[in-house]
Design a protein around this motif. Structure first.
Motif, PDB file in Angstrom:
ATOM      1  N   ALA A  41       0.090  33.960  -4.670  1.00  0.00           N
ATOM      2  CA  ALA A  41       1.264  34.316  -3.874  1.00  0.00           C
ATOM      3  C   ALA A  41       2.241  35.078  -4.748  1.00  0.00           C
ATOM      4  CB  ALA A  41       1.924  33.062  -3.320  1.00  0.00           C
ATOM      5  N   CYS A  42       2.755  36.177  -4.219  1.00  0.00           N
ATOM      6  CA  CYS A  42       3.593  37.082  -5.001  1.00  0.00           C
ATOM      7  C   CYS A  42       4.740  37.606  -4.137  1.00  0.00           C
ATOM      8  CB  CYS A  42       2.740  38.241  -5.513  1.00  0.00           C
ATOM      9  SG  CYS A  42       3.550  39.355  -6.675  1.00  0.00           S
ATOM     10  N   GLU A  43       5.834  37.956  -4.778  1.00  0.00           N
ATOM     11  CA  GLU A  43       6.940  38.582  -4.061  1.00  0.00           C
ATOM     12  C   GLU A  43       6.601  40.029  -3.704  1.00  0.00           C
ATOM     13  OE1 GLU A  43      11.081  37.100  -5.717  1.00  0.00           O
ATOM     14  OE2 GLU A  43       9.839  37.933  -7.320  1.00  0.00           O
ATOM     15  N   GLY A  44       7.238  40.526  -2.660  1.00  0.00           N
ATOM     16  CA  GLY A  44       7.196  41.938  -2.311  1.00  0.00           C
ATOM     17  C   GLY A  44       8.602  42.491  -2.358  1.00  0.00           C
ATOM     18  N   GLY A  68      12.752  34.556  -6.432  1.00  0.00           N
ATOM     19  CA  GLY A  68      13.796  34.208  -5.485  1.00  0.00           C
ATOM     20  C   GLY A  68      13.434  34.454  -4.036  1.00  0.00           C
ATOM     21  N   THR A  69      12.504  35.374  -3.774  1.00  0.00           N
ATOM     22  CA  THR A  69      12.136  35.669  -2.378  1.00  0.00           C
ATOM     23  C   THR A  69      10.771  35.102  -1.996  1.00  0.00           C
ATOM     24  OG1 THR A  69      11.235  37.844  -2.963  1.00  0.00           O
ATOM     25  CG2 THR A  69      13.552  37.754  -2.322  1.00  0.00           C
ATOM     26  N   GLY A  70      10.108  34.405  -2.911  1.00  0.00           N
ATOM     27  CA  GLY A  70       8.920  33.638  -2.544  1.00  0.00           C
ATOM     28  C   GLY A  70       7.722  34.458  -2.098  1.00  0.00           C
ATOM     29  N   TRP A  71       6.866  33.795  -1.329  1.00  0.00           N
ATOM     30  CA  TRP A  71       5.572  34.334  -0.902  1.00  0.00           C
ATOM     31  C   TRP A  71       5.761  35.453   0.113  1.00  0.00           C
ATOM     32  CZ3 TRP A  71       1.519  30.818   2.033  1.00  0.00           C
ATOM     33  CH2 TRP A  71       0.364  31.563   2.301  1.00  0.00           C
ATOM     34  N   ASN A  72       5.564  36.692  -0.346  1.00  0.00           N
ATOM     35  CA  ASN A  72       5.608  37.871   0.531  1.00  0.00           C
ATOM     36  C   ASN A  72       4.243  38.505   0.722  1.00  0.00           C
ATOM     37  OD1 ASN A  72       8.862  39.461  -0.101  1.00  0.00           O
ATOM     38  ND2 ASN A  72       8.325  37.424   0.608  1.00  0.00           N
ATOM     39  N   THR A  73       3.343  38.287  -0.232  1.00  0.00           N
ATOM     40  CA  THR A  73       2.023  38.893  -0.171  1.00  0.00           C
ATOM     41  C   THR A  73       1.052  38.056  -0.993  1.00  0.00           C
ATOM     42  OG1 THR A  73       0.759  40.944  -0.545  1.00  0.00           O
ATOM     43  CG2 THR A  73       2.406  40.390  -2.173  1.00  0.00           C
TER      44      THR A  73
END
Length: 605
Positions: free
Chosen positions: A526-529, A405-410
């Motif tokens: 790409a992963c959420e943080g 839900g918060t997408g590409w963070n890291t």
């Protein structure tokens, strides 16, 4: 006389560290920790840099005559995305493009310039404006920036679709603790955002229309009382129409996000090159751009025409505070028009080395600048996040399986080996008899290569490739630009109600001149943080059995096993990992339809 808008920003870049078992402490300035085990693959994700908050006028009149802050730096330092890869566009000569171009003159965008008024929603206006242009003029629907801004910060899983696994995922528009929000009227409209926030939200819930969720584009809707952010409150008569957005409209968006491409402004050797942006403009799409809004010059051209130009912010990198849209270019705009100061009518301040600039559509109404527009030097050092948003209403899918839900963070990958291939997987359970038609994911660098496999009937819930592979050989491809991509499967894959299935995507970044962001290597996944980062709190819930990572010869790692480990910790930043960014799109199938299963397991990742 040039006007001055106060500048400032926040910067955060993250590369976390993950692999398999034991936590090994590391300096906060590089890695907060990593996991490793003898003989196993060691994974790594992100890093951190910060700067001061945006400033804002205390006085209401000054506030209304300028603009609310509307940009915050994303979790990933986006500066590296300005450098391109091997796209053939970047080798084309300048002469292959016209010397000037304006989407308005080609009737490729609506001429109206919208007004963000008292709220810090420039990022939302820019994103939906770019998405609109991808459909115009065949479809002239106006999209809602308010819908995007509100639900970025008030996210929830769709209660009517059990395949939506984003429960607990949202952004909060304040630093930890969350009760800081009591100082703002509408923090989700005031605090700001960026293209990463926009992409994550639009990919999660789609793009809503302005007709359904309208925006207050006039100061007449606002009163005189201001909050601690310097923002006036909506008048009582307008709070029902323009305040909080009803949940009724949360999951009813008729358009979906297909792509968000980060288009480079330089070639792979670092030389200035705007060909990718110019080509996208020629094809009818305007491009989001972030920059440092500061001093604006009124300049008279030799033909007597007056233009408005942003004073040169270069050559050194400066803080970004505003997001707008590139709608054209002009190679002949004099470099003097961007000069920072004059003496006796002669330019004496800093200015670019060469003529030329991007034609920018602002979010401050038609009355400002050149009918709402201005020029920004090609060479301006503050240029960032040059991103193209592409929307579509067709094909429509019946179901969206997702966790991110918060997408590409890291970014996540094999430590010290940023070009090594890494596989990611999400395991889902089919909610009906359906056909998997497409998948979506991010690539983190230009020229990334991918391969896609789908496994049905999983025998082990924690082994994503323990089922029947749908394809004899993986579906392969590459993406010339970093960003969010929806990939249609070459052959649909049928799934039965209650059946566990997985989407497995292997990603590999190129060895393209060692592209990095300002703090370290860029990894392919790409992963959420999860946690506070740069003043925005990212809630990225994760559960066992959802997201997995694997190196070329390693075993699958469940990311939920690392949920309690801190990867980046420095003051206000305290992040753990969420899910990998990987979605599946399905349509309903009639009973008795054919089930596709063409693989025999001989071509594993």
């Amino acid at each position: 006389m040039p006007s001055l808008l106060k500048a400032g920003s926040k910067i955060l870049s993250v590369v976390l560290a993950i692999s398999t078992i034991a936590l090994i402490p590391a300096p906060v300035s590089s890695y907060a920790g990593n996991h490793s085990a003898d003989g196993s693959t060691e994974f790594a994700p992100s890093r951190v840099a910060t700067s001061k908050n945006l400033s804002s006028p205390d006085d209401l009149e000054s506030r209304l005559e300028s603009v609310s802050p509307g940009y915050v730096q994303p979790p990933i330092d986006p500066s590296y995305l300005l450098q391109g890869g091997s796209s053939p566009l970047l080798t084309r000569t300048t002469a292959s493009f016209p010397s000037c171009y304006d989407l308005r003159e080609q009737q490729e965008i609506c001429e109206a310039v919208r007004n963000q008024a008292a709220w810090g929603t420039c990022w939302a206006f820019a994103a939906v404006g770019s998405a609109e242009s991808s459909l115009y003029p065949e479809d002239t629907t106006v999209f809602s920036p308010r819908h995007l801004a509100y639900f970025a910060y008030n996210g929830a899983a769709n209660p009517h679709t059990p395949e939506d696994g984003t429960a607990g995922d949202t952004f909060h528009p304040w630093s930890y603790p969350s009760n800081d929000s009591r100082f703002y009227w509408y923090p989700w409209y005031e605090f700001g955002g960026n293209t990463f926030l926009a992409t994550a939200t639009l990919a999660r819930i789609g793009v809503q229309t302005e007709e359904v969720v309208p925006y207050p584009e006039s100061y007449q809707y606002f009163g005189t009382e201001i909050d601690s952010f310097g923002t006036p409150a909506l008048k009582d008569a307008y709070t029902a129409l323009y305040g909080n957005v009803s949940e009724t409209f949360h999951f009813t968006a008729p358009y979906r996000l297909v792509e968000s491409n980060y288009l480079p402004t330089r070639d792979s050797f670092g030389n200035l090159n705007g060909n990718a942006i110019k080509q996208a403009l020629l094809e009818g799409s305007c491009i989001v751009v972030a920059y440092a809004s500061n001093q604006y010059n009124t300049y008279t051209l030799p033909n007597g025409e007056q233009i408005v130009a942003q004073a040169y912010n270069g050559p050194n990198r400066v803080a970004v505070n505003h997001e707008v849209q590139i709608i054209g270019w002009n190679d002949t705009i004099p470099k003097e028009s961007f000069c920072t100061s004059w003496t006796n009518g002669e330019p004496t301040g800093n200015m670019p080395s060469n003529d030329g600039g991007w034609l920018i559509r602002n979010n401050w109404g038609n009355h400002w600048g050149m009918d709402g527009c201005f020029y920004l030097s090609y060479e301006d050092s503050s240029i960032s996040e040059t991103c193209q948003f592409i929307a579509s209403a067709d094909p429509s899918y019946d179901h969206l399986y997702q966790y991110d839900g918060t997408g590409w963070n890291t970014t996540v990958g094999i430590r010290d080996k940023p070009t090594a291939p890494v596989s990611m997987a999400n395991v889902f359970t089919a909610t009906g008899q359906q056909s998997i038609q497409a998948v979506s994911f991010y690539t983190t660098m230009p020229d990334a290569q991918y391969s896609i496999q789908v496994y049905t009937g999983l025998q082990e819930s924690d082994v994503p490739d323990s089922g029947v592979p749908a394809f004899f050989k993986e579906q392969k491809g590459w993406e010339p630009y970093a960003g969010y991509h929806t990939i249609a499967l070459q052959q649909p894959v049928s799934i039965q109600s209650g059946e566990p299935f997985s989407i497995v995507v292997k990603l590999e970044n190129p060895t393209s001149n060692g592209l990095t962001d300002s703090n370290g290597p860029i990894y392919p996944i790409a992963c959420e943080g999860n946690g506070p980062c740069n003043g925005i709190f990212s809630d990225a819930a994760i559960a066992p059995g959802q997201s997995f990572l694997r190196g070329s010869n390693g075993t699958w790692l469940d990311l939920a096993d690392f949920q309690e480990s801190t990867y980046v910790s420095s003051g206000i930043h305290n992040l753990t990992l969420g899910n990998v960014c990987l979605k599946a799109f399905t349509t309903d199938e009639p009973l008795g339809s054919v089930t596709y299963a063409t693989g025999n397991g001989l071509d594993k990742l």
